[in-house]
Design an enzyme around this catalytic site. Structure first.
Site, PDB file in Angstrom:
ATOM      1  N   GLY A   1     -12.985  -2.369  -5.447  1.00 29.72           N
ATOM      2  CA  GLY A   1     -11.490  -1.918  -5.765  1.00 29.72           C
ATOM      3  C   GLY A   1     -10.813  -3.071  -6.046  1.00 29.72           C
ATOM      4  O   GLY A   1     -11.523  -4.227  -6.649  1.00 29.72           O
TER       5      GLY A   1
ATOM      6  N   ASP B   1      -4.043  -4.911 -14.333  1.00 34.20           N
ATOM      7  CA  ASP B   1      -4.866  -5.458 -13.346  1.00 34.20           C
ATOM      8  C   ASP B   1      -4.016  -6.751 -12.595  1.00 34.20           C
ATOM      9  O   ASP B   1      -3.540  -7.728 -13.066  1.00 34.20           O
ATOM     10  CB  ASP B   1      -5.972  -6.420 -14.020  1.00 34.20           C
ATOM     11  N   ILE B   2      -4.075  -6.682 -11.217  1.00 39.56           N
ATOM     12  CA  ILE B   2      -3.289  -7.888 -10.514  1.00 39.56           C
ATOM     13  C   ILE B   2      -3.675  -9.003 -10.737  1.00 39.56           C
ATOM     14  O   ILE B   2      -3.101 -10.016 -10.405  1.00 39.56           O
ATOM     15  CB  ILE B   2      -3.223  -7.168  -9.026  1.00 39.56           C
TER      16      ILE B   2
ATOM     17  N   SER C   1      -4.210   0.622   0.241  1.00 34.06           N
ATOM     18  CA  SER C   1      -4.899   1.937   1.072  1.00 34.06           C
ATOM     19  C   SER C   1      -4.793   3.264   0.260  1.00 34.06           C
ATOM     20  O   SER C   1      -5.331   4.246   0.585  1.00 34.06           O
ATOM     21  CB  SER C   1      -4.004   2.522   2.168  1.00 34.06           C
TER      22      SER C   1
ATOM     23  N   VAL D   1      -9.842   3.467  -1.898  1.00 37.39           N
ATOM     24  CA  VAL D   1     -11.216   3.868  -0.857  1.00 37.39           C
ATOM     25  C   VAL D   1     -10.602   4.387   0.480  1.00 37.39           C
ATOM     26  O   VAL D   1     -11.136   5.403   1.031  1.00 37.39           O
ATOM     27  CB  VAL D   1     -11.960   2.618  -0.606  1.00 37.39           C
ATOM     28  N   TYR D   2      -9.412   3.881   0.995  1.00 35.40           N
ATOM     29  CA  TYR D   2      -8.553   4.193   2.155  1.00 35.40           C
ATOM     30  C   TYR D   2      -7.980   5.711   2.087  1.00 35.40           C
ATOM     31  O   TYR D   2      -7.528   6.005   3.181  1.00 35.40           O
ATOM     32  CB  TYR D   2      -7.899   3.139   2.596  1.00 35.40           C
TER      33      TYR D   2
ATOM     34  N   ASP E   1      -9.899  -5.593  -3.844  1.00 32.36           N
ATOM     35  CA  ASP E   1     -10.572  -6.570  -3.113  1.00 32.36           C
ATOM     36  C   ASP E   1     -11.632  -7.446  -4.048  1.00 32.36           C
ATOM     37  O   ASP E   1     -11.423  -8.369  -4.164  1.00 32.36           O
ATOM     38  CB  ASP E   1     -10.854  -6.056  -1.909  1.00 32.36           C
TER      39      ASP E   1
HETATM   40  N1  AR6 Z   1      -5.404  -4.519  -9.789  1.00 29.88           N
HETATM   41  C1  AR6 Z   1      -4.440  -3.727  -9.346  1.00 29.88           C
HETATM   42  N2  AR6 Z   1      -4.884  -2.707  -8.667  1.00 29.88           N
HETATM   43  C2  AR6 Z   1      -6.049  -2.304  -8.412  1.00 29.88           C
HETATM   44  C3  AR6 Z   1      -6.889  -2.967  -9.004  1.00 29.88           C
HETATM   45  C4  AR6 Z   1      -6.814  -4.228  -9.767  1.00 29.88           C
HETATM   46  N3  AR6 Z   1      -7.624  -5.026 -10.299  1.00 29.88           N
HETATM   47  N4  AR6 Z   1      -8.342  -2.435  -8.748  1.00 29.88           N
HETATM   48  C5  AR6 Z   1      -8.125  -1.121  -8.107  1.00 29.88           C
HETATM   49  N5  AR6 Z   1      -6.733  -1.204  -8.191  1.00 29.88           N
HETATM   50  P1  AR6 Z   1      -8.818   0.141  -3.057  1.00 29.88           P
HETATM   51  P2  AR6 Z   1      -7.962   0.599  -0.270  1.00 29.88           P
HETATM   52  C6  AR6 Z   1      -5.993  -0.254  -7.256  1.00 29.88           C
HETATM   53  O1  AR6 Z   1      -9.757   1.070  -2.797  1.00 29.88           O
HETATM   54  O2  AR6 Z   1      -7.650   1.858  -0.683  1.00 29.88           O
HETATM   55  C7  AR6 Z   1     -12.273  -2.417  -0.531  1.00 29.88           C
HETATM   56  O3  AR6 Z   1     -13.625  -2.329  -0.565  1.00 29.88           O
HETATM   57  C8  AR6 Z   1      -6.683   1.012  -6.842  1.00 29.88           C
HETATM   58  O4  AR6 Z   1      -6.540   1.784  -8.176  1.00 29.88           O
HETATM   59  O5  AR6 Z   1      -8.959  -1.330  -3.763  1.00 29.88           O
HETATM   60  O6  AR6 Z   1      -6.636  -0.436   0.481  1.00 29.88           O
HETATM   61  C9  AR6 Z   1     -11.740  -3.257   0.562  1.00 29.88           C
HETATM   62  O7  AR6 Z   1     -12.523  -4.438   0.942  1.00 29.88           O
HETATM   63  C10 AR6 Z   1      -6.058   1.598  -5.837  1.00 29.88           C
HETATM   64  O8  AR6 Z   1      -4.554   2.290  -6.320  1.00 29.88           O
HETATM   65  O9  AR6 Z   1      -7.978  -0.454  -1.776  1.00 29.88           O
HETATM   66  C11 AR6 Z   1     -11.512  -2.508   1.656  1.00 29.88           C
HETATM   67  O10 AR6 Z   1     -12.825  -2.153   2.221  1.00 29.88           O
HETATM   68  C12 AR6 Z   1      -5.164   0.374  -5.007  1.00 29.88           C
HETATM   69  O11 AR6 Z   1      -5.646  -0.763  -5.943  1.00 29.88           O
HETATM   70  C13 AR6 Z   1     -11.218  -1.144   1.179  1.00 29.88           C
HETATM   71  O12 AR6 Z   1     -11.649  -1.072  -0.506  1.00 29.88           O
HETATM   72  C14 AR6 Z   1      -5.892   0.411  -3.833  1.00 29.88           C
HETATM   73  O13 AR6 Z   1      -7.399   0.389  -3.772  1.00 29.88           O
HETATM   74  C15 AR6 Z   1      -9.776  -1.033   1.060  1.00 29.88           C
HETATM   75  O14 AR6 Z   1      -9.251   0.350   0.559  1.00 29.88           O
END
Ligand code: AR6
Length: 190
Positions: free
Chosen positions: A41, A19-20, A130, A133-134, A43
């Site tokens: 996610g 977890d970052i 990305s 969700v992206y 964020d």
């Molecule tokens: N620590 C590290 N990595 C993580 C964590 C964490 N705690 N939680 C999730 N990931 P995403 P995106 C990973 O969906 O695709 C948001 O709603 C996850 O497994 O967080 O860029 C924003 O507000 C994945 O590999 O971001 C935007 O609307 C990576 O982080 C949208 O999602 C990115 O997944 C952005 O989508």
């Protein structure tokens, strides 16, 4: 799980599964959206762990900066996170890879590294922007992230000494581990 790879100039790339929000760095990159509105996610995790202060700062700057295009980022403080800054980078929504997604994703990493450099940061952590969700395919995204970060660390004279890729889950970690293994970088023993 964790590994560290050393570049010829002494700088390092660290790969961590986890977890970052739990990993200390001078700056933490976030995978944000154009509205800087928070979300799920990574964020969501960053805002929860960092506290309301981060959103307050974004609320203040929103009228001034408007929508942040894919490939760009804005900086805030890090609230309660073990960091000084959060760089809210907006990754591209993946369609088919032919709509500027690779360029926008590469730009996210470069812009964050420049922001880190300007602020005197020595360590910066990145999630896999990305790839949630992206919808960006994990390996394609990892190749871009590694190319940009390595290029930056190899070419710059000062400043950022270590970049930490924080991968959520073993599958994501293994993708980076394989690509780093193939890259010819030496695993550090320290
Ligand atoms: N620590 C590290 N990595 C993580 C964590 C964490 N705690 N939680 C999730 N990931 P995403 P995106 C990973 O969906 O695709 C948001 O709603 C996850 O497994 O967080 O860029 C924003 O507000 C994945 O590999 O971001 C935007 O609307 C990576 O982080 C949208 O999602 C990115 O997944 C952005 O989508």
């Amino acid at each position: 799980m964790e590994k560290r790879y050393r570049l010829n100039n002494g700088r390092a790339i660290r790969l961590v599964e986890g977890d970052i929000t739990r990993i200390a760095a001078d700056a933490i990159a976030n995978a944000a959206n154009s509205a800087l509105a928070g979300g799920g996610g990574v964020d969501g995790a960053i805002h929860r762990a960092g506290g309301a202060e981060i959103m307050r700062e974004l609320d203040e700057m929103r009228p001034r900066v408007g929508r942040v295009p894919a490939g760009q980022a804005v900086a805030t403080g890090a609230g309660r996170l073990p960091a000084q800054y959060v760089f809210h980078a907006v990754g591209p929504v993946y369609r088919d890879g032919r709509h500027g997604e690779p360029e926008a994703l590469a730009s996210c990493y470069r812009v964050c590294l420049e922001m880190a450099e300007e602020r005197g940061c020595r360590t910066v952590s990145f999630p896999a922007i990305s790839t949630g969700v992206y919808g960006y395919p994990a390996e394609e995204a990892a190749r871009i992230a590694l190319r940009e970060v390595r290029g930056f660390l190899e070419s710059r004279a000062a400043g950022v000494q270590e970049v930490i890729f924080v991968q959520f889950g073993e599958a994501a970690y293994r993708v980076y581990e394989r690509l780093l293994g193939e890259s010819g970088l030496k695993e550090a023993q320290d």
